[in-house]
Motif scaffolding. Structure first.
Motif, PDB file in Angstrom:
ATOM      1  N   PHE A 155       0.417  -1.239  -0.017  1.00 43.02           N
ATOM      2  CA  PHE A 155       0.023   0.293   0.212  1.00 43.02           C
ATOM      3  C   PHE A 155       1.147   1.747  -0.108  1.00 43.02           C
ATOM      4  O   PHE A 155       0.886   1.965  -0.353  1.00 43.02           O
ATOM      5  CB  PHE A 155      -1.134   0.160   1.080  1.00 43.02           C
ATOM      6  CG  PHE A 155      -1.658   1.095   1.465  1.00 43.02           C
ATOM      7  CD1 PHE A 155      -2.115   1.726   0.778  1.00 43.02           C
ATOM      8  CD2 PHE A 155      -1.273   2.084   2.747  1.00 43.02           C
ATOM      9  CE1 PHE A 155      -3.272   3.287   0.827  1.00 43.02           C
ATOM     10  CE2 PHE A 155      -1.854   3.052   3.061  1.00 43.02           C
ATOM     11  CZ  PHE A 155      -2.630   3.390   2.470  1.00 43.02           C
ATOM     12  N   ILE A 156       2.050   0.916   1.173  1.00 44.75           N
ATOM     13  CA  ILE A 156       2.701   1.905   1.050  1.00 44.75           C
ATOM     14  C   ILE A 156       3.208   2.589  -0.767  1.00 44.75           C
ATOM     15  O   ILE A 156       4.062   3.736  -1.061  1.00 44.75           O
ATOM     16  CB  ILE A 156       3.628   2.146   2.552  1.00 44.75           C
ATOM     17  CG1 ILE A 156       2.815   2.520   3.108  1.00 44.75           C
ATOM     18  CG2 ILE A 156       5.593   2.978   1.685  1.00 44.75           C
ATOM     19  CD1 ILE A 156       3.528   1.874   4.074  1.00 44.75           C
ATOM     20  N   GLN A 157       4.280   0.927  -1.213  1.00 45.69           N
ATOM     21  CA  GLN A 157       4.970   1.660  -2.502  1.00 45.69           C
ATOM     22  C   GLN A 157       3.811   2.176  -3.431  1.00 45.69           C
ATOM     23  O   GLN A 157       4.143   3.071  -3.744  1.00 45.69           O
ATOM     24  CB  GLN A 157       5.517  -0.032  -2.563  1.00 45.69           C
ATOM     25  CG  GLN A 157       6.256   0.436  -4.005  1.00 45.69           C
ATOM     26  CD  GLN A 157       8.129   1.538  -3.796  1.00 45.69           C
ATOM     27  OE1 GLN A 157       8.340   1.671  -2.254  1.00 45.69           O
ATOM     28  NE2 GLN A 157       7.732   2.405  -4.324  1.00 45.69           N
ATOM     29  N   GLU A 158       2.872   1.848  -3.359  1.00 47.09           N
ATOM     30  CA  GLU A 158       1.302   2.172  -4.345  1.00 47.09           C
ATOM     31  C   GLU A 158       1.506   3.349  -4.169  1.00 47.09           C
ATOM     32  O   GLU A 158       1.566   4.759  -5.320  1.00 47.09           O
ATOM     33  CB  GLU A 158       0.233   1.698  -3.953  1.00 47.09           C
ATOM     34  CG  GLU A 158       0.704  -0.032  -5.183  1.00 47.09           C
ATOM     35  CD  GLU A 158       0.972   0.201  -6.528  1.00 47.09           C
ATOM     36  OE1 GLU A 158       0.444   0.516  -7.029  1.00 47.09           O
ATOM     37  OE2 GLU A 158       1.621  -0.386  -6.754  1.00 47.09           O
ATOM     38  N   ARG A 159       0.992   4.504  -2.990  1.00 46.39           N
ATOM     39  CA  ARG A 159       1.071   5.829  -2.793  1.00 46.39           C
ATOM     40  C   ARG A 159       1.836   6.673  -3.092  1.00 46.39           C
ATOM     41  O   ARG A 159       2.413   7.549  -3.325  1.00 46.39           O
ATOM     42  CB  ARG A 159       0.668   5.695  -1.077  1.00 46.39           C
ATOM     43  CG  ARG A 159       0.263   6.897  -0.651  1.00 46.39           C
ATOM     44  CD  ARG A 159      -1.310   7.502  -1.303  1.00 46.39           C
ATOM     45  NE  ARG A 159      -1.252   9.100  -0.863  1.00 46.39           N
ATOM     46  CZ  ARG A 159      -1.888  10.042  -1.646  1.00 46.39           C
ATOM     47  NH1 ARG A 159      -2.470   9.336  -3.224  1.00 46.39           N
ATOM     48  NH2 ARG A 159      -2.470  11.421  -1.276  1.00 46.39           N
ATOM     49  N   ILE A 160       3.562   5.718  -2.553  1.00 45.08           N
ATOM     50  CA  ILE A 160       4.680   6.897  -3.214  1.00 45.08           C
ATOM     51  C   ILE A 160       4.767   6.865  -4.563  1.00 45.08           C
ATOM     52  O   ILE A 160       4.652   7.867  -5.026  1.00 45.08           O
ATOM     53  CB  ILE A 160       6.004   6.264  -2.502  1.00 45.08           C
ATOM     54  CG1 ILE A 160       5.599   6.125  -1.526  1.00 45.08           C
ATOM     55  CG2 ILE A 160       7.064   6.828  -3.457  1.00 45.08           C
ATOM     56  CD1 ILE A 160       6.791   5.678  -0.024  1.00 45.08           C
ATOM     57  N   ASP A 161       4.505   5.669  -5.549  1.00 42.44           N
ATOM     58  CA  ASP A 161       4.436   5.586  -7.010  1.00 42.44           C
ATOM     59  C   ASP A 161       3.048   6.798  -7.059  1.00 42.44           C
ATOM     60  O   ASP A 161       3.936   8.079  -7.979  1.00 42.44           O
ATOM     61  CB  ASP A 161       3.965   4.565  -7.069  1.00 42.44           C
ATOM     62  CG  ASP A 161       5.448   3.376  -7.147  1.00 42.44           C
ATOM     63  OD1 ASP A 161       6.668   3.698  -7.450  1.00 42.44           O
ATOM     64  OD2 ASP A 161       5.087   2.673  -7.108  1.00 42.44           O
ATOM     65  N   MET A 162       2.157   6.989  -6.863  1.00 41.74           N
ATOM     66  CA  MET A 162       0.736   7.543  -7.210  1.00 41.74           C
ATOM     67  C   MET A 162       1.933   9.125  -6.854  1.00 41.74           C
ATOM     68  O   MET A 162       1.552   9.803  -7.480  1.00 41.74           O
ATOM     69  CB  MET A 162       0.096   7.409  -6.232  1.00 41.74           C
ATOM     70  CG  MET A 162      -0.674   6.324  -6.550  1.00 41.74           C
ATOM     71  SD  MET A 162      -2.106   5.974  -5.595  1.00 41.74           S
ATOM     72  CE  MET A 162      -3.349   7.846  -5.880  1.00 41.74           C
ATOM     73  N   LEU A 163       1.852   9.299  -5.394  1.00 43.11           N
ATOM     74  CA  LEU A 163       2.627  10.764  -5.443  1.00 43.11           C
ATOM     75  C   LEU A 163       3.757  11.182  -6.402  1.00 43.11           C
ATOM     76  O   LEU A 163       3.436  12.708  -6.705  1.00 43.11           O
ATOM     77  CB  LEU A 163       2.810  11.070  -3.855  1.00 43.11           C
ATOM     78  CG  LEU A 163       2.010  10.838  -2.966  1.00 43.11           C
ATOM     79  CD1 LEU A 163       2.288  10.545  -1.376  1.00 43.11           C
ATOM     80  CD2 LEU A 163       1.249  12.113  -2.873  1.00 43.11           C
ATOM     81  N   LEU A 164       4.642  10.535  -6.352  1.00 43.65           N
ATOM     82  CA  LEU A 164       5.629  10.632  -7.484  1.00 43.65           C
ATOM     83  C   LEU A 164       5.360  10.782  -8.776  1.00 43.65           C
ATOM     84  O   LEU A 164       5.756  11.902  -9.962  1.00 43.65           O
ATOM     85  CB  LEU A 164       6.711   9.408  -7.395  1.00 43.65           C
ATOM     86  CG  LEU A 164       7.967   9.602  -6.843  1.00 43.65           C
ATOM     87  CD1 LEU A 164       8.404   8.147  -6.469  1.00 43.65           C
ATOM     88  CD2 LEU A 164       8.404  10.788  -5.747  1.00 43.65           C
ATOM     89  N   THR A 165       4.409  10.177  -9.377  1.00 45.39           N
ATOM     90  CA  THR A 165       3.908  10.576 -10.799  1.00 45.39           C
ATOM     91  C   THR A 165       3.255  11.847 -10.556  1.00 45.39           C
ATOM     92  O   THR A 165       3.979  12.199 -11.646  1.00 45.39           O
ATOM     93  CB  THR A 165       2.650   9.267 -10.840  1.00 45.39           C
ATOM     94  OG1 THR A 165       3.641   8.192 -11.060  1.00 45.39           O
ATOM     95  CG2 THR A 165       2.261  10.295 -12.515  1.00 45.39           C
ATOM     96  N   LYS A 166       2.527  12.487  -9.583  1.00 43.28           N
ATOM     97  CA  LYS A 166       1.463  13.291  -9.294  1.00 43.28           C
ATOM     98  C   LYS A 166       2.609  14.815  -9.754  1.00 43.28           C
ATOM     99  O   LYS A 166       2.720  15.649  -9.967  1.00 43.28           O
ATOM    100  CB  LYS A 166       0.960  13.324  -8.131  1.00 43.28           C
ATOM    101  CG  LYS A 166       0.011  14.727  -8.306  1.00 43.28           C
ATOM    102  CD  LYS A 166      -0.294  14.719  -6.577  1.00 43.28           C
ATOM    103  CE  LYS A 166      -1.376  16.565  -6.886  1.00 43.28           C
ATOM    104  NZ  LYS A 166      -2.942  16.082  -5.489  1.00 43.28           N
ATOM    105  N   LEU A 167       4.377  14.206  -9.264  1.00 42.44           N
ATOM    106  CA  LEU A 167       4.767  15.419  -8.332  1.00 42.44           C
ATOM    107  C   LEU A 167       5.493  15.333 -10.203  1.00 42.44           C
ATOM    108  O   LEU A 167       5.941  16.797  -9.904  1.00 42.44           O
ATOM    109  CB  LEU A 167       6.036  14.943  -8.061  1.00 42.44           C
ATOM    110  CG  LEU A 167       7.324  16.365  -7.073  1.00 42.44           C
ATOM    111  CD1 LEU A 167       6.475  17.466  -7.247  1.00 42.44           C
ATOM    112  CD2 LEU A 167       8.075  15.352  -6.411  1.00 42.44           C
ATOM    113  N   SER A 168       5.683  14.702 -11.175  1.00 41.56           N
ATOM    114  CA  SER A 168       6.556  14.727 -11.746  1.00 41.56           C
ATOM    115  C   SER A 168       5.928  15.172 -12.788  1.00 41.56           C
ATOM    116  O   SER A 168       6.486  16.206 -14.214  1.00 41.56           O
ATOM    117  CB  SER A 168       6.996  13.192 -12.812  1.00 41.56           C
ATOM    118  OG  SER A 168       6.264  12.571 -13.221  1.00 41.56           O
TER     119      SER A 168
END
Length: 91
Positions: A10-23
């Motif tokens: 769950f944490i890794q998926e959330r981090i991936d979502m946030l990094l995508t948004k940041l990029s």
């Protein structure tokens, strides 16, 4: 899958979502930045095999280190948020 593995996923998926948004929010790289990246790649590619492998291994280890730290920091931030909520609930 145990509870810890589920939480980690769950944490890794959330981090991936946030990094995508940041990029998506970051400004596009300039021509100069692209040129510097290309020059660095060409420089690394021009190194003798032993040195090139050493640099590439260093970059991989650095990336692995960052990938390990992100979930830990996210988890700690989440736990800090829970602590703040508990503290506010006691007021």
């Amino acid at each position: 899958m145990n509870e810890q593995e589920l939480l980690d996923m769950f944490i890794q998926e959330r981090i991936d979502m946030l990094l995508t948004k940041l990029s998506k929010m970051r400004p596009k790289k300039s021509v100069e930045e692209h040129q510097r990246i290309l020059q660095a790649e060409q420089f690394i590619d021009s190194l003798p095999d032993k040195n090139r492998e050493m640099v590439q291994e260093y970059i991989e280890r650095f990336s692995d280190c960052l990938a390990t730290e992100e979930p830990y920091l996210y988890r700690q931030g989440f736990m800090d948020g829970v602590r703040v909520l508990n503290l506010l609930g006691k007021l």
